[in-house]
Scaffold this motif. Structure first.
Motif, PDB file in Angstrom:
ATOM      1  N   ALA A  92       0.851  -1.341   0.323  1.00  0.00           N
ATOM      2  CA  ALA A  92      -0.210  -0.162   0.215  1.00  0.00           C
ATOM      3  C   ALA A  92       1.044   1.238   0.417  1.00  0.00           C
ATOM      4  CB  ALA A  92      -0.847  -0.208   1.043  1.00  0.00           C
ATOM      5  N   ILE A  93       0.615   2.622  -0.576  1.00  0.00           N
ATOM      6  CA  ILE A  93       1.237   3.894  -0.609  1.00  0.00           C
ATOM      7  C   ILE A  93       0.046   4.768  -0.650  1.00  0.00           C
ATOM      8  CG2 ILE A  93       2.527   5.087  -2.011  1.00  0.00           C
ATOM      9  CD1 ILE A  93       3.317   3.153  -3.994  1.00  0.00           C
ATOM     10  N   THR A  94       0.715   5.244   0.621  1.00  0.00           N
ATOM     11  CA  THR A  94      -0.338   6.592   0.793  1.00  0.00           C
ATOM     12  C   THR A  94      -0.724   7.190  -0.562  1.00  0.00           C
ATOM     13  OG1 THR A  94       1.236   7.708   2.070  1.00  0.00           O
ATOM     14  CG2 THR A  94      -0.041   6.873   3.115  1.00  0.00           C
ATOM     15  N   PRO A  95      -2.530   7.687  -0.536  1.00  0.00           N
ATOM     16  CA  PRO A  95      -2.642   8.904  -1.525  1.00  0.00           C
ATOM     17  C   PRO A  95      -2.720  10.230  -1.161  1.00  0.00           C
ATOM     18  CG  PRO A  95      -4.004   8.051  -0.209  1.00  0.00           C
ATOM     19  CD  PRO A  95      -2.961   7.381   0.747  1.00  0.00           C
ATOM     20  N   ASP A  96      -2.263  11.307  -1.669  1.00  0.00           N
ATOM     21  CA  ASP A  96      -1.959  12.955  -1.620  1.00  0.00           C
ATOM     22  C   ASP A  96      -3.365  13.169  -1.475  1.00  0.00           C
ATOM     23  OD1 ASP A  96       0.240  13.753  -0.761  1.00  0.00           O
ATOM     24  OD2 ASP A  96       1.112  13.594  -3.060  1.00  0.00           O
ATOM     25  N   ALA A 138       1.732   1.332  12.012  1.00  0.00           N
ATOM     26  CA  ALA A 138       2.157   0.294  11.411  1.00  0.00           C
ATOM     27  C   ALA A 138       3.004  -0.852  11.800  1.00  0.00           C
ATOM     28  CB  ALA A 138       2.991   0.305  10.293  1.00  0.00           C
ATOM     29  N   HIS A 139       3.651  -0.335  12.975  1.00  0.00           N
ATOM     30  CA  HIS A 139       4.249  -1.394  13.523  1.00  0.00           C
ATOM     31  C   HIS A 139       3.893  -1.709  15.175  1.00  0.00           C
ATOM     32  CE1 HIS A 139       9.114   0.532  13.098  1.00  0.00           C
ATOM     33  NE2 HIS A 139       8.022  -0.472  12.006  1.00  0.00           N
ATOM     34  N   GLN A 140       2.377  -1.315  15.203  1.00  0.00           N
ATOM     35  CA  GLN A 140       2.079  -1.700  15.761  1.00  0.00           C
ATOM     36  C   GLN A 140       1.549  -3.463  15.890  1.00  0.00           C
ATOM     37  OE1 GLN A 140      -1.697   1.080  17.260  1.00  0.00           O
ATOM     38  NE2 GLN A 140       0.089   2.356  18.095  1.00  0.00           N
ATOM     39  N   PHE A 141       0.998  -3.027  13.830  1.00  0.00           N
ATOM     40  CA  PHE A 141       0.285  -4.584  13.104  1.00  0.00           C
ATOM     41  C   PHE A 141       1.793  -5.530  13.400  1.00  0.00           C
ATOM     42  CE2 PHE A 141      -2.955  -1.245  13.724  1.00  0.00           C
ATOM     43  CZ  PHE A 141      -4.176  -2.353  13.807  1.00  0.00           C
ATOM     44  N   GLY A 142       2.719  -5.094  12.689  1.00  0.00           N
ATOM     45  CA  GLY A 142       4.113  -5.285  12.763  1.00  0.00           C
ATOM     46  C   GLY A 142       4.257  -5.622  11.064  1.00  0.00           C
ATOM     47  N   ALA A 201      -6.975  -0.951   7.038  1.00  0.00           N
ATOM     48  CA  ALA A 201      -5.659  -2.063   6.419  1.00  0.00           C
ATOM     49  C   ALA A 201      -5.005  -2.687   6.495  1.00  0.00           C
ATOM     50  CB  ALA A 201      -5.248  -0.930   5.182  1.00  0.00           C
ATOM     51  N   PHE A 202      -4.570  -2.124   7.499  1.00  0.00           N
ATOM     52  CA  PHE A 202      -3.143  -2.849   9.021  1.00  0.00           C
ATOM     53  C   PHE A 202      -4.488  -3.922   9.552  1.00  0.00           C
ATOM     54  CE2 PHE A 202      -1.084   0.910   9.177  1.00  0.00           C
ATOM     55  CZ  PHE A 202       0.086   0.500   8.486  1.00  0.00           C
ATOM     56  N   SER A 203      -5.357  -3.538   9.533  1.00  0.00           N
ATOM     57  CA  SER A 203      -6.559  -4.257  10.792  1.00  0.00           C
ATOM     58  C   SER A 203      -6.623  -5.880   9.688  1.00  0.00           C
ATOM     59  CB  SER A 203      -7.552  -3.873  10.678  1.00  0.00           C
ATOM     60  OG  SER A 203      -7.344  -3.188  11.880  1.00  0.00           O
ATOM     61  N   ALA A 204      -7.262  -5.600   8.045  1.00  0.00           N
ATOM     62  CA  ALA A 204      -7.282  -6.630   7.077  1.00  0.00           C
ATOM     63  C   ALA A 204      -6.456  -6.836   6.956  1.00  0.00           C
ATOM     64  CB  ALA A 204      -7.680  -5.405   6.183  1.00  0.00           C
ATOM     65  N   GLY A 205      -5.323  -6.845   6.963  1.00  0.00           N
ATOM     66  CA  GLY A 205      -3.753  -8.054   6.015  1.00  0.00           C
ATOM     67  C   GLY A 205      -2.674  -6.826   6.357  1.00  0.00           C
ATOM     68  N   VAL A 206      -3.004  -5.872   5.417  1.00  0.00           N
ATOM     69  CA  VAL A 206      -1.881  -5.560   4.943  1.00  0.00           C
ATOM     70  C   VAL A 206      -0.433  -5.247   5.563  1.00  0.00           C
ATOM     71  CG1 VAL A 206      -0.575  -2.494   4.460  1.00  0.00           C
ATOM     72  CG2 VAL A 206      -3.429  -3.817   3.618  1.00  0.00           C
TER      73      VAL A 206
END
Length: 214
Positions: free
Chosen positions: A10-14, A59-63, A28-33
């Protein structure tokens, strides 16, 4: 140890505010990104520092792996896992020096190199020990409408020539991701077709991409 550069990247949008994007990233992280590149060109340096630090912690909270686009100083300041550079950031002649500088004191620091449609740049990045290479734009992209096109044969050739992961980027959607995966891409970078959706659709889009990639 297998490279973490695999799957949905995933890449953040502007296009979103920091608050809305944070909410989308949490879903997204919760879903597995597990791969995120921070790319927010429209913010000031001070705003990027605050936001990137927050998103890196999330991000690091979700590994998840957190990579910063273009800016090594920002990556180091927020404790990112790596940096992604384009040709405006480092040319072929300075690749080795730039990669050594980035990895100074951090052998696990990830350096990714955009190669566009330039196989010679990919060869140089591989020989200078980049951790992954990226080709694109694979398809027409709203994020970079004037980008050079990179055909799928570049991915196929890179996979037979190099051992480092190959990332495809540019215009990748739920409808065409199969073509990229079949060409051999280790990771597919997605911006618009993931983050343009409303909050309640993010998880479903992540799941759909992952069903094609994994």
């Amino acid at each position: 140890m297998p490279s973490p550069m695999r799957g949905l990247y995933a890449i953040t949008p502007d296009t979103d505010t920091s608050e809305i994007l944070a909410a989308k990233l949490h879903i997204a992280f919760s879903a597995g990104v597990r791969l995120l590149q921070y790319r927010r060109k429209k913010l000031s340096a001070a705003e990027q520092l605050i936001e990137a630090r927050h998103f890196c912690q999330l991000a690091h909270q979700f590994g998840a792996i957190f990579i910063v686009n273009d800016n090594l100083d920002l990556a180091n300041a927020v404790g990112a896992n790596g940096v992604h550079w384009g040709r405006d950031d480092t040319d072929i002649e300075s690749l080795s020096e730039s990669i050594v500088r980035a990895k100074s004191g951090r052998d696990d620091f990830i350096v990714g190199i955009s190669c566009y449609n330039d196989f010679a740049r990919a060869q140089a990045a591989n020989s200078k020990h980049a951790d992954y290479i990226a080709f694109g734009s694979i398809f027409a992209s709203n994020t970079k409408p004037d980008a050079d096109f990179a055909n799928l044969d570049l991915i196929r050739n890179a996979k037979t020539s190099f051992s480092i992961p190959v990332v495809a980027i540019g215009g990748i959607t739920r409808d065409n991701v199969n073509q990229v995966v079949e060409a051999g891409a280790d990771a597919v970078a997605v911006i618009t077709d993931l983050f343009s959706s409303p909050l309640d659709d993010i998880a479903a889009r992540v799941a759909l991409f992952q069903s094609h990639i994994d």
